[in-house]
Design a protein around this motif. Structure first.
Motif, PDB file in Angstrom:
ATOM      1  N   PHE A   1       0.837  -1.188   0.000  1.00 13.89           N
ATOM      2  CA  PHE A   1       0.000   0.000   0.000  1.00 13.89           C
ATOM      3  C   PHE A   1       0.880   1.249   0.000  1.00 13.89           C
ATOM      4  N   ASN A   2       0.733   2.072  -1.021  1.00 12.76           N
ATOM      5  CA  ASN A   2       1.518   3.300  -1.113  1.00 12.76           C
ATOM      6  C   ASN A   2       0.593   4.493  -1.104  1.00 12.76           C
ATOM      7  N   VAL A   3       0.872   5.454  -0.273  1.00 12.39           N
ATOM      8  CA  VAL A   3       0.013   6.628  -0.226  1.00 12.39           C
ATOM      9  C   VAL A   3       0.637   7.729  -1.074  1.00 12.39           C
ATOM     10  N   SER A   4      -0.211   8.456  -1.788  1.00 10.97           N
ATOM     11  CA  SER A   4       0.283   9.527  -2.628  1.00 10.97           C
ATOM     12  C   SER A   4       0.838  10.661  -1.764  1.00 10.97           C
ATOM     13  N   PRO A   5       1.995  11.198  -2.139  1.00  6.28           N
ATOM     14  CA  PRO A   5       2.563  12.272  -1.322  1.00  6.28           C
ATOM     15  C   PRO A   5       1.749  13.562  -1.401  1.00  6.28           C
ATOM     16  N   TYR A   6       0.876  13.680  -2.401  1.00  6.25           N
ATOM     17  CA  TYR A   6       0.101  14.909  -2.542  1.00  6.25           C
ATOM     18  C   TYR A   6      -1.279  14.811  -1.909  1.00  6.25           C
ATOM     19  N   ASN A   7      -1.784  13.586  -1.795  1.00  6.21           N
ATOM     20  CA  ASN A   7      -3.135  13.430  -1.302  1.00  6.21           C
ATOM     21  C   ASN A   7      -3.167  12.288  -0.312  1.00  6.21           C
ATOM     22  N   TYR A   8      -3.311  12.623   0.961  1.00  4.12           N
ATOM     23  CA  TYR A   8      -3.180  11.581   1.972  1.00  4.12           C
ATOM     24  C   TYR A   8      -4.356  10.634   2.001  1.00  4.12           C
ATOM     25  N   LEU A   9      -5.413  10.978   1.270  1.00  3.52           N
ATOM     26  CA  LEU A   9      -6.574  10.095   1.257  1.00  3.52           C
ATOM     27  C   LEU A   9      -6.548   9.135   0.072  1.00  3.52           C
ATOM     28  N   GLU A  10      -5.507   9.217  -0.726  1.00  2.44           N
ATOM     29  CA  GLU A  10      -5.470   8.339  -1.882  1.00  2.44           C
ATOM     30  C   GLU A  10      -4.213   7.494  -1.875  1.00  2.44           C
ATOM     31  N   GLY A  11      -4.398   6.207  -2.052  1.00  2.00           N
ATOM     32  CA  GLY A  11      -3.253   5.319  -2.102  1.00  2.00           C
ATOM     33  C   GLY A  11      -3.304   4.470  -3.346  1.00  2.00           C
ATOM     34  N   THR A  12      -2.188   3.851  -3.671  1.00  2.00           N
ATOM     35  CA  THR A  12      -2.178   2.942  -4.803  1.00  2.00           C
ATOM     36  C   THR A  12      -1.557   1.627  -4.357  1.00  2.00           C
ATOM     37  N   VAL A  13      -1.992   0.565  -5.006  1.00  2.00           N
ATOM     38  CA  VAL A  13      -1.401  -0.746  -4.759  1.00  2.00           C
ATOM     39  C   VAL A  13      -1.093  -1.335  -6.118  1.00  2.00           C
ATOM     40  N   HIS A  14       0.147  -1.752  -6.279  1.00  2.00           N
ATOM     41  CA  HIS A  14       0.470  -2.401  -7.538  1.00  2.00           C
ATOM     42  C   HIS A  14       0.338  -3.904  -7.357  1.00  2.00           C
ATOM     43  N   VAL A  15      -0.483  -4.516  -8.183  1.00  2.00           N
ATOM     44  CA  VAL A  15      -0.620  -5.971  -8.098  1.00  2.00           C
ATOM     45  C   VAL A  15      -0.274  -6.561  -9.458  1.00  2.00           C
ATOM     46  N   PRO A  16       0.224  -7.785  -9.455  1.00  2.00           N
ATOM     47  CA  PRO A  16       0.689  -8.374 -10.718  1.00  2.00           C
ATOM     48  C   PRO A  16      -0.438  -8.538 -11.737  1.00  2.00           C
ATOM     49  N   ALA A  17      -1.684  -8.656 -11.269  1.00  2.00           N
ATOM     50  CA  ALA A  17      -2.774  -8.939 -12.207  1.00  2.00           C
ATOM     51  C   ALA A  17      -3.131  -7.742 -13.084  1.00  2.00           C
ATOM     52  N   PHE A  18      -2.743  -6.534 -12.669  1.00  5.16           N
ATOM     53  CA  PHE A  18      -3.096  -5.348 -13.450  1.00  5.16           C
ATOM     54  C   PHE A  18      -1.833  -4.611 -13.882  1.00  5.16           C
ATOM     55  N   ASP A  19      -1.892  -4.011 -15.072  1.00  2.00           N
ATOM     56  CA  ASP A  19      -0.768  -3.221 -15.569  1.00  2.00           C
ATOM     57  C   ASP A  19      -0.608  -1.964 -14.731  1.00  2.00           C
ATOM     58  N   ARG A  20      -1.736  -1.294 -14.536  1.00  2.00           N
ATOM     59  CA  ARG A  20      -1.690  -0.049 -13.776  1.00  2.00           C
ATOM     60  C   ARG A  20      -1.942  -0.344 -12.316  1.00  2.00           C
ATOM     61  N   SER A  21      -1.480   0.562 -11.489  1.00  3.92           N
ATOM     62  CA  SER A  21      -1.731   0.386 -10.062  1.00  3.92           C
ATOM     63  C   SER A  21      -3.204   0.595  -9.769  1.00  3.92           C
ATOM     64  N   LEU A  22      -3.695  -0.097  -8.766  1.00  5.11           N
ATOM     65  CA  LEU A  22      -5.076   0.068  -8.360  1.00  5.11           C
ATOM     66  C   LEU A  22      -5.172   1.247  -7.398  1.00  5.11           C
ATOM     67  N   ILE A  23      -6.248   1.993  -7.517  1.00  5.61           N
ATOM     68  CA  ILE A  23      -6.413   3.158  -6.660  1.00  5.61           C
ATOM     69  C   ILE A  23      -7.235   2.786  -5.434  1.00  5.61           C
ATOM     70  N   ILE A  24      -6.844   3.327  -4.314  1.00  6.52           N
ATOM     71  CA  ILE A  24      -7.651   3.159  -3.103  1.00  6.52           C
ATOM     72  C   ILE A  24      -7.935   4.541  -2.566  1.00  6.52           C
ATOM     73  N   GLN A  25      -9.218   4.915  -2.551  1.00  9.43           N
ATOM     74  CA  GLN A  25      -9.529   6.288  -2.217  1.00  9.43           C
ATOM     75  C   GLN A  25     -10.355   6.365  -0.950  1.00  9.43           C
ATOM     76  N   GLY A  26      -9.962   7.248  -0.089  1.00  6.58           N
ATOM     77  CA  GLY A  26     -10.771   7.492   1.095  1.00  6.58           C
ATOM     78  C   GLY A  26     -10.351   6.617   2.260  1.00  6.58           C
ATOM     79  N   ARG A  27     -10.694   7.110   3.437  1.00  9.03           N
ATOM     80  CA  ARG A  27     -10.287   6.458   4.662  1.00  9.03           C
ATOM     81  C   ARG A  27     -10.974   5.113   4.850  1.00  9.03           C
TER      82      ARG A  27
END
Lengths: 994, 260
Positions: A279-305
């Motif tokens: 789980f990586n949180v965006s340095p600009y937006n603390y409510l948005e994180g991304t997770v890179h998983v092998p099944a997807f090319d792009r990282s998945l977004i996780i938004q909100g607490r």
């Protein structure tokens, strides 16, 4: 017929056989039944100096060394235990309050660590286990591991239906009872009146009650600590005990959804319905994180607490994809926790009626959703997911400051316990709730805390205070803070390490007689005209060079590297310490060495005018700079001169200098240019990073000015030959050890890394970025120029660098040969060899090369793939952390240099959000955010912004002024510094100037 | 209970609570199956082996075949690893390489210890059934076969007794200090470099002492070998004493029943 009877006769006296049967579930879902034997014995000592019976009991190992007793005969006494006491903590005591046990001084000495507890700690948390083991090695702390499960009297068989935790608790109590009784006997036989108490430490109420029933002295951690002389300071370090948490649970609502069970997560991940990633949180937006998983090319977004469900940046999480209609586009807005959650109170968190997502946060996010729906292009949306479970927490210690607003009573004498918020330095980490009695004192200080837990009913994680580093903004505190934040080992070298240094100290010299064993296998290169070229003021000189014209018209070139492996032998304490540190860390005013000073700056350093051991790589090259042949040898050299880059440049350019040394340097210069041209033709990238130098006053090291780094031809000269040496050595090592060579690779970046940048360039400038190969990228980067603005090209290079993968060390057996390539240098194979004083990887490469040329035999640790992999993993992390720490240090000093000044400078727009934009100021190498809110004058409303995501522009419609900002646009910004009101922390502030 | 061998360095106690030079419980019986010419049952910790011997008997597969060694008996070893013997239920084919290798090792060890020249043109078949596995399999098989062959009354020069030895780091300060560990269980065998030693004879006063079997499939540093080997040979002597005790007490019982 004879029947088979089992005889229970034991084979050796003093042991009794028992066996243990248990079931375990494998990762694959298979269930195994494990049966293990257990030989119970009576010769495990209690290790108290009080007890004479146990002293000659333990037979010791094969080497017949019996271990001395650990626990003191006269342990320290406290209020509650006037005759002294031994501590027997249970597992939870260690898990929740390891920091307390680690404290230096008189508290928490004479501790018995039970085997049951040690193993449970190991199963629960490996880092804590390692810290505990380190404690048992620390002689001053007197921690003793008692193998209670192997001792006949203290062994406890698990009853039918008993949970493993109950069994372990029972084992702890039984061990305590045995110890108490054993010590009484010992005291009696010694006729000593004092018999230390055995105190069980547990926070489990049930266990405490049972202990009292069995007349075992027991206490919970908090009560125990409050009986110590230094109670006030220590009590903060004890994590809020589970007892308190239980009482809270009754009245508060659960804010977060529960996690899935481990087996549900495992099955889900296995059959593909769930995904696992970091789980990586965006340095600009603390409510948005991304997770890179092998099944997807792009990282998945996780938004909100709610969706990120208590995950903290860096945790390994299991996520579930949301239905497609809930997918979002990545945020185009800057959201900072400090702004949104400003008014929350740490104390009343439980009673607040708002639920997890506070009203303000919800509004901030709603804008997002609206925008995402309004967009016509569906392609903007990305797969969005929510966290359903956590595989592994990656919590560490965090540096931060106390939120001034969350402190109830500012009176620094107040000893009342209160809950405050700690705002971590790392923006991606949420606020941490900390209970403390010293809130008043800690305000305005840099503090170190750790997270203990994050329960469902708490909006923020709960942590505890470890120590204070000092006032905010002071050099000492800030430097220590960033070293801790990047996990740099900065304590002085322990004595065991210093013992590994040569006994002669600074008087060590290369042996005069060539018969000396130190000379064996070394070539005498003292008559070569060798010199070194380094940054000014450099004291750890790793490398030196020479060149000589040969009679056949070819050149002989030599790169001589400090022979560190001669002094640092594998597996001794110094080597271990160096492998832990991994690299030397350079801060603006400080250097944290990987090796002790004596080696780094004297004995290994290739200082001028003295003889030094070296590891030499020599080539014969023709006038075209093609290698004719190469040799590797250990050698002895005498450097003729140590130049700085400027001095070397002057000497080469000065036509009046015609001596042999200068001639040699000119040969080097000529050849390095040819090498560089060849490398560029092969597709090596010329990347840029914003580098500045902070000029400091020599006495106080206060910053006075900031300059961008200048690059001279001599910089490139040294670089070229170092690259050449590294490549040659990599080839040689790989040839000798195809499975275990330590190499460095730089993977080609995935194509979609460049997608955004190349689109931006196309839209804004009509330029095309080709990324199919490093050559194509290098060429197209060369075309990204704007005649009116020379810096534009550098800006693009900086942005392109951020799209790349990072280079990494690896062990050759773990990757296919096609993966060895170094993308940035366009080399098929690469390693680090030329800086063994400051990088551990180079030291390992030296050892491998020494074995490859049959100078010495290779140590076992360098032959094992798994050990090398572990080394690589560590130095990769250390390398990155060292860079980050270095950058953070420069950032801090730039901030200090700008203190109190107001400057107007050129800046470039690097990134655009809907409510602000990021500006890069090349003069100071700083990157800063300008928010629409900042543009409002006093009393004015926040100007309206019209954000055009497709054209990367933001139109600002304020009451007084109108402006339009576009990506890559050159603008004027006013740089000033501003002390934040809530924290007293100084921050650089950028403002748009029209 | 510790899950791996790294705790050994802490207090010099192994995974199951033993010290470095302690054998596991070794229990054995002979003459367990009346139908066989010789039989034995042996437990070394949780490794359990049942052994039967048939022969010497006329060679199978016709007289004068290519494998007929003429003037001496041939030792044949058959090994049967029960599917339930390990942690996972796994059926091992008889053609399994590891099984075959063990068969050959055992056969060749006894070929030179038994007085085979007394039984020309005949075969001695040793059948080993592995009921449960927990390390030191080869050693347990050798010990069980010795007992069964004695029960069968086949003359031999001395007991073959066997044991495993490993090398484990004894302190985490320096990697150089290693302790040899005797008689490994399954878990230790997976983690540590080890070898199987089998000796014949008692040394001074009890006939010549010879190393009959020495099998090592893992890498270990040369310097550590000597200590391992000497501890192993010493362990073999201990095992020999136990086997001898089993044979003697059995003999005593047989004699007593004859007398009465």
């Amino acid at each position: 017929m004879t029947s088979l009877k089992r005889s229970h006769a034991s084979t050796s006296t003093g042991t009794t056989l028992s066996s243990k049967t248990y079931l375990r579930t494998l990762k694959s879902g298979k269930v195994q039944k494990v049966v293990r034997e257990l030989y119970l014995r009576q010769d495990i000592p209690c290790s108290s100096r009080l007890c004479s019976a146990c002293l000659d009991l333990a037979p010791g190992g094969f080497h017949r060394r019996s271990e001395p007793a650990v626990l003191s005969a006269t342990p320290s006494a406290t209020k509650h235990y006037p005759e002294g006491h031994y501590l027997v903590p249970d597992t939870n005591a260690f898990l929740s309050a390891m920091d307390v046990f680690e404290i230096e001084g008189n508290a928490f000495q004479d501790v018995v660590v039970l085997q049951t507890v040690l193993e449970e700690v190991k199963n629960r948390s490996l880092p804590l286990y390692n810290r505990l083991i380190a404690l048992t090695k620390n002689e001053g702390k007197r921690f003793y591991v008692f193998f209670n499960d192997f001792r006949l009297e203290t062994y406890v068989q698990r009853d039918a239906g008993e949970t493993i935790n109950d069994r372990n608790d029972r084992a702890v109590r039984k061990a305590c009872a045995w110890y108490a009784q054993h010590l009484q006997q010992a005291a009696k036989s010694r006729k000593s009146a004092r018999c230390p108490a055995v105190v069980m430490i547990s926070d489990d109420k049930d266990c405490l009650r049972k202990a009292t029933g069995e007349s075992i002295i027991a206490s919970n951690l908090e009560t125990y600590v409050s009986g110590l002389p230094d109670a006030d300071r220590l009590i903060d370090m004890v994590a809020a005990s589970s007892e308190q948490r239980i009482t809270k649970e009754g009245r508060s609502q659960l804010l977060y959804p529960d996690y899935l069970t481990i087996s549900a997560m495992l099955t889900g991940v296995k059959n593909g319905t769930l995904h696992q990633g970091i789980f990586n949180v965006s340095p600009y937006n603390y409510l948005e994180g991304t997770v890179h998983v092998p099944a997807f090319d792009r990282s998945l977004i996780i938004q909100g607490r709610e969706n990120s469900n208590r995950a903290v940046s860096g945790d390994i999480v299991v996520i579930e994809l949301l239905p497609k209609d809930q997918w979002k586009a990545p945020s185009s807005k800057v959201i900072e926790e400090e702004d949104v959650g400003k008014n929350e109170s740490a104390e009343v968190d439980e009673e607040s009626p708002e639920g997890i997502v506070s009203e303000r946060e919800r509004r901030a996010l709603q804008d997002e959703v609206k925008k995402a729906h309004g967009q016509s292009t569906e392609g903007q949306k990305q797969p969005t997911a929510k966290v359903v479970g956590i595989v592994k927490r990656n919590w560490r210690q965090y540096v931060g400051h106390i939120d001034r607003d969350s402190v109830r009573s500012r009176n620094s004498d107040s000893r009342a316990q209160q809950t405050v918020f700690l705002i971590p330095m790392d923006k991606r980490i949420p606020k941490i709730r900390v209970r403390t009695r010293q809130a008043g004192e800690l305000v305005g200080k840099r503090v170190l805390v750790t997270i203990d837990s994050w329960d469902r009913e708490s909006r923020y994680p709960v942590g505890h205070f470890i120590r204070s580093l000092g006032e905010l903004e002071t050099k000492g505190a800030e430097t220590e803070a960033l070293l801790l934040e990047w996990d740099v080992q900065y304590r002085p070298f322990p004595k065991t390490v210093l013992d590994c240094l040569p006994a002669e100290g600074h008087d060590w010299k290369v042996p005069a007689s060539t018969e000396d064993p130190g000379w064996q296998g070394r070539r005498d290169l003292r008559d070569l005209l060798v010199c070194s070229i380094d940054p000014p003021g450099c004291v750890d000189i790793d490398d030196a060079l020479h060149a000589k014209k040969l009679p056949n018209g070819n050149f002989e070139i030599g790169v001589h590297i400090a022979d560190v492996s001669h002094f640092v032998k594998p597996n001794n304490a110094m080597d271990k310490e160096a492998s832990l540190r991994g690299t030397t860390v350079y801060l603006v005013d400080k250097r944290i060495d990987m090796l002790p000073m004596l080696l780094g700056t004297d004995l290994c350093s290739l200082k001028p005018y003295v003889e030094r051991f070296a590891f030499s790589v020599m080539w014969e090259v023709n006038t075209n700079a093609d290698i004719v042949n190469s040799t590797f040898t250990k050698s002895v050299i005498r450097s003729r001169e140590a130049f700085s880059y400027e001095a070397a440049q002057l000497r080469i350019d000065d036509r009046s200098q015609q001596d042999e040394l200068t001639q040699g340097m000119r040969h080097l210069m000529m050849l390095s240019k040819k090498l560089r041209a060849k490398r560029m033709a092969a597709g090596a990238l010329n990347l840029a990073s914003p580098e500045v130098r902070v000029q400091t006053e020599s006495e106080t090291s206060d910053p006075v000015d900031v300059q961008t780094k200048k690059l001279l031809d001599t910089n490139q000269l040294v670089e070229e030959f170092m690259l050449l040496a590294n490549i040659s050595v990599a080839g040689k090592n790989f040839e000798a050890f195809p499975q275990t060579a330590l190499l460095r690779r730089h993977a080609a970046p995935p194509k979609n890394n460049f997608e955004e940048l190349s689109n931006q360039l196309k839209v804004k400038k009509g330029l095309e970025l080709r990324t199919e190969s490093s050559k194509a990228l290098a060429d197209s980067l060369d075309t990204c120029v704007e005649s009116s603005e020379p810096f534009f090209n550098t800006l693009v290079r900086i942005l392109a660098t951020r799209c790349m993968m990072s280079a990494e060390y690896f062990c050759s057996g773990t990757q296919a040969e096609s993966e060895f390539r170094h993308y940035g240098l366009a080399s098929e194979i690469y390693t680090h060899f030329t800086s063994p004083i400051r990088r551990y990887a180079d030291l390992e490469a030296h050892r491998q090369l020494a074995a490859a040329i049959e100078y010495e035999s290779l140590d076992a640790s360098l032959q094992s793939k798994s050990k090398l992999e572990a080394v690589c993993k560590n130095i990769n992390v250390r390398h990155r952390n060292a860079q980050m720490a270095g950058r953070a240090s420069v950032e801090y000093y730039v901030g200090q240099a700008l203190k109190g000044r107001v400057i107007v400078e050129d800046g470039f727009v690097m990134r655009i959000f809907s409510n602000g934009f990021v500006v890069f100021v090349p003069r100071f190498g700083i990157e800063g955010l300008i928010r629409l809110r900042d543009m409002a004058e006093d009393g004015e409303k926040e100007p309206e912004g019209v954000f055009d995501a497709e054209n990367y522009s933001l139109e600002i419609k304020g009451e007084k002024r109108q402006a339009k900002v576009e990506l890559f646009q050159k603008i004027k910004v006013k740089i000033s510094d501003e002390a934040e009101k809530s924290t007293g922390k100084r921050k650089i502030k950028l403002q748009l100037v029209q | 209970m510790p899950l791996d061998t790294s705790t050994y360095a802490l207090a010099h106690l192994r995974l199951d609570g033993r010290r470095w030079n302690e054998l596991r419980r070794l229990h054995a019986q002979i003459s367990t199956q009346a139908a066989a010419d010789g039989s034995s049952y042996l437990e070394q910790g949780n490794t359990k082996v049942l052994c039967t011997v048939s022969g010497p008997q006329e060679q199978k597969g016709g007289r004068g075949g290519a494998r007929d060694q003429g003037n001496e008996a041939k030792v044949d070893v058959e090994m049967n690893i029960a599917a339930f013997s390990g942690m996972d239920r796994k059926r091992r084919a008889r053609s399994d390489k590891r099984v075959q290798e063990m068969q050959v090792t055992i056969a060749s060890a006894f070929q030179s210890t038994l007085f085979t020249h007394l039984f020309p043109h005949s075969t001695i078949t040793v059948t080993l059934h592995i009921l449960s596995q927990d390390g030191s399999l080869l050693a347990a098989c050798l010990n069980a076969a010795t007992l069964a062959l004695i029960d069968a009354g086949i003359p031999m020069s001395d007991y073959i007794s066997s044991v495993t030895v490993a090398s484990a780091p004894s302190s985490d300060q320096s990697l150089d200090e290693m302790d040899p560990l005797l008689d490994l269980n399954g878990l230790e065998e997976q983690e540590l470099p080890f070898m199987t030693v089998g000796t014949c004879g008692r040394g001074p006063g009890g006939g010549e002492e010879k190393v009959m079997v020495l099998v090592m499939e893992t890498k270990v540093q040369m310097a550590r070998l000597e200590a391992m080997l000497s501890v192993g040979i010493d362990g073999c002597k201990q095992v020999r004493g136990i086997l001898d005790g089993v044979v003697r007490s059995h003999g005593k019982r047989v004699l007593e029943s004859k007398v009465s």
